[in-house]
Design a protein around this motif. Structure first.
Motif, PDB file in Angstrom:
ATOM      1  N   UNK A 135     -10.961   3.173   6.982  1.00  0.00           N
ATOM      2  CA  UNK A 135     -11.522   2.733   5.705  1.00  0.00           C
ATOM      3  C   UNK A 135     -11.995   3.907   4.864  1.00  0.00           C
ATOM      4  N   UNK A 136     -12.544   4.929   5.507  1.00  0.00           N
ATOM      5  CA  UNK A 136     -12.954   6.117   4.763  1.00  0.00           C
ATOM      6  C   UNK A 136     -11.755   6.817   4.140  1.00  0.00           C
ATOM      7  N   UNK A 137     -10.619   6.769   4.810  1.00  0.00           N
ATOM      8  CA  UNK A 137      -9.403   7.365   4.262  1.00  0.00           C
ATOM      9  C   UNK A 137      -8.891   6.578   3.058  1.00  0.00           C
ATOM     10  N   UNK A 138      -9.048   5.256   3.098  1.00  0.00           N
ATOM     11  CA  UNK A 138      -8.551   4.406   2.009  1.00  0.00           C
ATOM     12  C   UNK A 138      -9.450   4.437   0.782  1.00  0.00           C
ATOM     13  N   UNK A 168      -9.579   5.786  -7.201  1.00  0.00           N
ATOM     14  CA  UNK A 168      -8.642   6.265  -8.214  1.00  0.00           C
ATOM     15  C   UNK A 168      -7.957   5.104  -8.929  1.00  0.00           C
ATOM     16  N   UNK A 169      -7.605   4.061  -8.188  1.00  0.00           N
ATOM     17  CA  UNK A 169      -6.995   2.881  -8.815  1.00  0.00           C
ATOM     18  C   UNK A 169      -7.945   2.254  -9.831  1.00  0.00           C
ATOM     19  N   UNK A 170      -9.207   2.122  -9.453  1.00  0.00           N
ATOM     20  CA  UNK A 170     -10.207   1.521 -10.340  1.00  0.00           C
ATOM     21  C   UNK A 170     -10.385   2.374 -11.595  1.00  0.00           C
ATOM     22  N   UNK A 171     -10.445   3.684 -11.414  1.00  0.00           N
ATOM     23  CA  UNK A 171     -10.618   4.587 -12.549  1.00  0.00           C
ATOM     24  C   UNK A 171      -9.415   4.527 -13.487  1.00  0.00           C
ATOM     25  N   UNK A 172      -8.215   4.507 -12.965  1.00  0.00           N
ATOM     26  CA  UNK A 172      -7.019   4.445 -13.807  1.00  0.00           C
ATOM     27  C   UNK A 172      -6.994   3.165 -14.630  1.00  0.00           C
ATOM     28  N   UNK A 173      -7.364   2.060 -13.998  1.00  0.00           N
ATOM     29  CA  UNK A 173      -7.375   0.791 -14.737  1.00  0.00           C
ATOM     30  C   UNK A 173      -8.386   0.849 -15.874  1.00  0.00           C
ATOM     31  N   UNK A 174      -9.569   1.360 -15.594  1.00  0.00           N
ATOM     32  CA  UNK A 174     -10.606   1.482 -16.624  1.00  0.00           C
ATOM     33  C   UNK A 174     -10.162   2.443 -17.728  1.00  0.00           C
ATOM     34  N   UNK A 175      -9.613   3.582 -17.343  1.00  0.00           N
ATOM     35  CA  UNK A 175      -9.224   4.609 -18.302  1.00  0.00           C
ATOM     36  C   UNK A 175      -8.166   4.078 -19.271  1.00  0.00           C
ATOM     37  N   UNK A 176      -7.205   3.355 -18.751  1.00  0.00           N
ATOM     38  CA  UNK A 176      -6.136   2.827 -19.600  1.00  0.00           C
ATOM     39  C   UNK A 176      -6.655   1.785 -20.580  1.00  0.00           C
ATOM     40  N   UNK A 177      -7.636   1.024 -20.135  1.00  0.00           N
ATOM     41  CA  UNK A 177      -8.165  -0.049 -20.984  1.00  0.00           C
ATOM     42  C   UNK A 177      -9.125   0.469 -22.048  1.00  0.00           C
ATOM     43  N   UNK A 178      -9.715   1.635 -21.835  1.00  0.00           N
ATOM     44  CA  UNK A 178     -10.815   2.067 -22.695  1.00  0.00           C
ATOM     45  C   UNK A 178     -10.570   3.386 -23.412  1.00  0.00           C
ATOM     46  N   UNK A 179      -9.346   3.829 -23.501  1.00  0.00           N
ATOM     47  CA  UNK A 179      -9.032   5.048 -24.252  1.00  0.00           C
ATOM     48  C   UNK A 179      -7.868   4.782 -25.192  1.00  0.00           C
ATOM     49  N   UNK A 209      -1.165  12.043  -4.969  1.00  0.00           N
ATOM     50  CA  UNK A 209      -1.685  12.820  -3.839  1.00  0.00           C
ATOM     51  C   UNK A 209      -2.367  11.915  -2.831  1.00  0.00           C
ATOM     52  N   UNK A 210      -3.189  10.974  -3.333  1.00  0.00           N
ATOM     53  CA  UNK A 210      -3.858  10.027  -2.433  1.00  0.00           C
ATOM     54  C   UNK A 210      -2.836   9.145  -1.720  1.00  0.00           C
ATOM     55  N   UNK A 211      -1.801   8.739  -2.424  1.00  0.00           N
ATOM     56  CA  UNK A 211      -0.786   7.885  -1.807  1.00  0.00           C
ATOM     57  C   UNK A 211      -0.095   8.615  -0.660  1.00  0.00           C
ATOM     58  N   UNK A 212       0.213   9.882  -0.861  1.00  0.00           N
ATOM     59  CA  UNK A 212       0.881  10.654   0.190  1.00  0.00           C
ATOM     60  C   UNK A 212      -0.038  10.847   1.399  1.00  0.00           C
ATOM     61  N   UNK A 213      -1.318  11.025   1.132  1.00  0.00           N
ATOM     62  CA  UNK A 213      -2.263  11.123   2.245  1.00  0.00           C
ATOM     63  C   UNK A 213      -2.314   9.819   3.035  1.00  0.00           C
ATOM     64  N   UNK A 214      -2.302   8.708   2.285  1.00  0.00           N
ATOM     65  CA  UNK A 214      -2.308   7.410   2.951  1.00  0.00           C
ATOM     66  C   UNK A 214      -1.051   7.216   3.788  1.00  0.00           C
ATOM     67  N   UNK A 215       0.097   7.599   3.234  1.00  0.00           N
ATOM     68  CA  UNK A 215       1.340   7.483   3.987  1.00  0.00           C
ATOM     69  C   UNK A 215       1.258   8.280   5.281  1.00  0.00           C
ATOM     70  N   UNK A 227       0.848  -1.197   0.000  1.00  0.00           N
ATOM     71  CA  UNK A 227       0.000   0.000   0.000  1.00  0.00           C
ATOM     72  C   UNK A 227       0.883   1.247   0.000  1.00  0.00           C
ATOM     73  N   UNK A 228       1.933   1.213   0.777  1.00  0.00           N
ATOM     74  CA  UNK A 228       2.850   2.352   0.845  1.00  0.00           C
ATOM     75  C   UNK A 228       3.521   2.623  -0.498  1.00  0.00           C
ATOM     76  N   UNK A 229       3.683   1.569  -1.285  1.00  0.00           N
ATOM     77  CA  UNK A 229       4.292   1.726  -2.612  1.00  0.00           C
ATOM     78  C   UNK A 229       3.286   2.192  -3.664  1.00  0.00           C
ATOM     79  N   UNK A 230       2.015   2.286  -3.296  1.00  0.00           N
ATOM     80  CA  UNK A 230       0.998   2.728  -4.238  1.00  0.00           C
ATOM     81  C   UNK A 230       0.451   1.633  -5.120  1.00  0.00           C
ATOM     82  N   UNK A 231       0.604   0.359  -4.729  1.00  0.00           N
ATOM     83  CA  UNK A 231       0.149  -0.759  -5.554  1.00  0.00           C
ATOM     84  C   UNK A 231      -1.322  -1.044  -5.303  1.00  0.00           C
ATOM     85  N   UNK A 232      -2.022  -1.407  -6.387  1.00  0.00           N
ATOM     86  CA  UNK A 232      -3.474  -1.563  -6.324  1.00  0.00           C
ATOM     87  C   UNK A 232      -3.914  -2.781  -5.529  1.00  0.00           C
ATOM     88  N   UNK A 233      -3.360  -3.955  -5.809  1.00  0.00           N
ATOM     89  CA  UNK A 233      -3.814  -5.181  -5.164  1.00  0.00           C
ATOM     90  C   UNK A 233      -3.609  -5.160  -3.652  1.00  0.00           C
TER      91      UNK A 233
END
Length: 286
Positions: free
Chosen positions: A77-80, A86-97, A116-122, A32-38
């Protein structure tokens, strides 16, 4: 199920499951700290499972620490959540544009928002409060058993409450607003977690019940994701291609139809009997 399992205490069961989910959370946090989706997905599932379990057993144990942990898990959980969206949107955007200068600009904006979200999570994960939360979960998982409350009555009550929650949120289904569909999805998710928790420990047809809840949770999750896609597409600068927006709307209609078919299946007499058998058979065990 043997006699020893049938006499398993609620505290012993709670401790084992909390420890299991705590280990998953700790294993996934570096990713999570590395910004990985899974890893982010897996961490959120572990935290949600902890919270579902604590809420389910709350009527049987007056524990201020458990109530505090449940509230803090909810806040985490609200923070996450935004990072996951954003992860879900990026995956969709890359596949469909298609590749273009405009799309490259939109992608760069999305990646900047992800960072920005990753830094907030950190920031959240580095807070002393987060460390104390994990320590308190560990304390709950290792606390001595003080109340001889047996698991089967608690399981029966938790499953009954899960069923009632679904029934309340499913009024007027399948034609519900996106917000109400999302709330129904959460109800199915909680029911699925409980059925999975109690399966193999409580003698009841819970594997099939968990699979049914997961099927409905999944389609409702896909519907929710497409609501996120549509909101993101509307906010794009430069504006999203009309083709992309039409694609999202078309997929959303298909998912709504799929949900309506699965909901009709869930309303069949055999599924009603499955719920009744699960709770009845749990109640019948001493």
């Amino acid at each position: 199920m043997n006699g020893r399992t049938s006499r398993l205490t609620l505290e012993a069961f709670l401790q084992a499951r909390l420890h299991e989910q705590l280990e998953i959370a700790r294993r996934e946090e570096p990713g999570v700290r590395q910004g990985r989706e899974r890893p982010l997905h897996n961490l959120r599932v572990a935290l949600r499972r902890m919270r579902t379990l604590l809420r389910a057993v709350e009527p049987f144990r007056a524990d201020p620490l458990a109530a505090s942990v449940e509230r803090r898990l909810r806040r985490l959980l609200k923070t996450l959540g935004p990072a996951r969206d954003m992860d879900v949107w990026l995956r969709f955007f890359r596949r469909n544009t298609v590749v273009s200068k405009r799309q490259a600009k939109r992608l760069a904006q999305a990646l900047a928002e992800k960072e920005t979200h990753r830094r907030r999570l950190l920031g959240e994960l580095d807070r002393p409060a987060h460390r104390r939360l994990m320590e308190d979960v560990e304390r709950l998982a290792g606390a001595p058993v003080v109340l001889p409350v047996y698991l089967n009555p608690a399981a029966r009550e938790a499953l009954n409450q899960a069923r009632l929650r679904i029934e309340r949120r499913a009024r007027h289904a399948p034609r519900l607003s996106p917000r109400r569909l999302h709330r129904l999805r959460i109800a199915f998710r909680k029911a699925r977690y409980l059925a999975e928790f109690f399966s193999g420990v409580v003698e009841a047809p819970l594997e099939r019940l968990a699979a049914e809840c997961q099927a409905l949770q999944d389609v409702l999750g896909d519907l929710h994701d497409h609501e996120v896609y549509l909101a993101r597409a509307r906010a794009l600068q430069p504006a999203a291609p009309a083709k992309l927006t039409r694609h999202i709307r078309r997929r959303r209609r298909l998912l709504q139809q799929r949900f309506e078919r699965q909901w009709a299946h869930h309303q069949r007499a055999e599924m009603t009997a499955l719920w009744e058998a699960a709770t009845k058979r749990v109640a019948s065990i001493p």
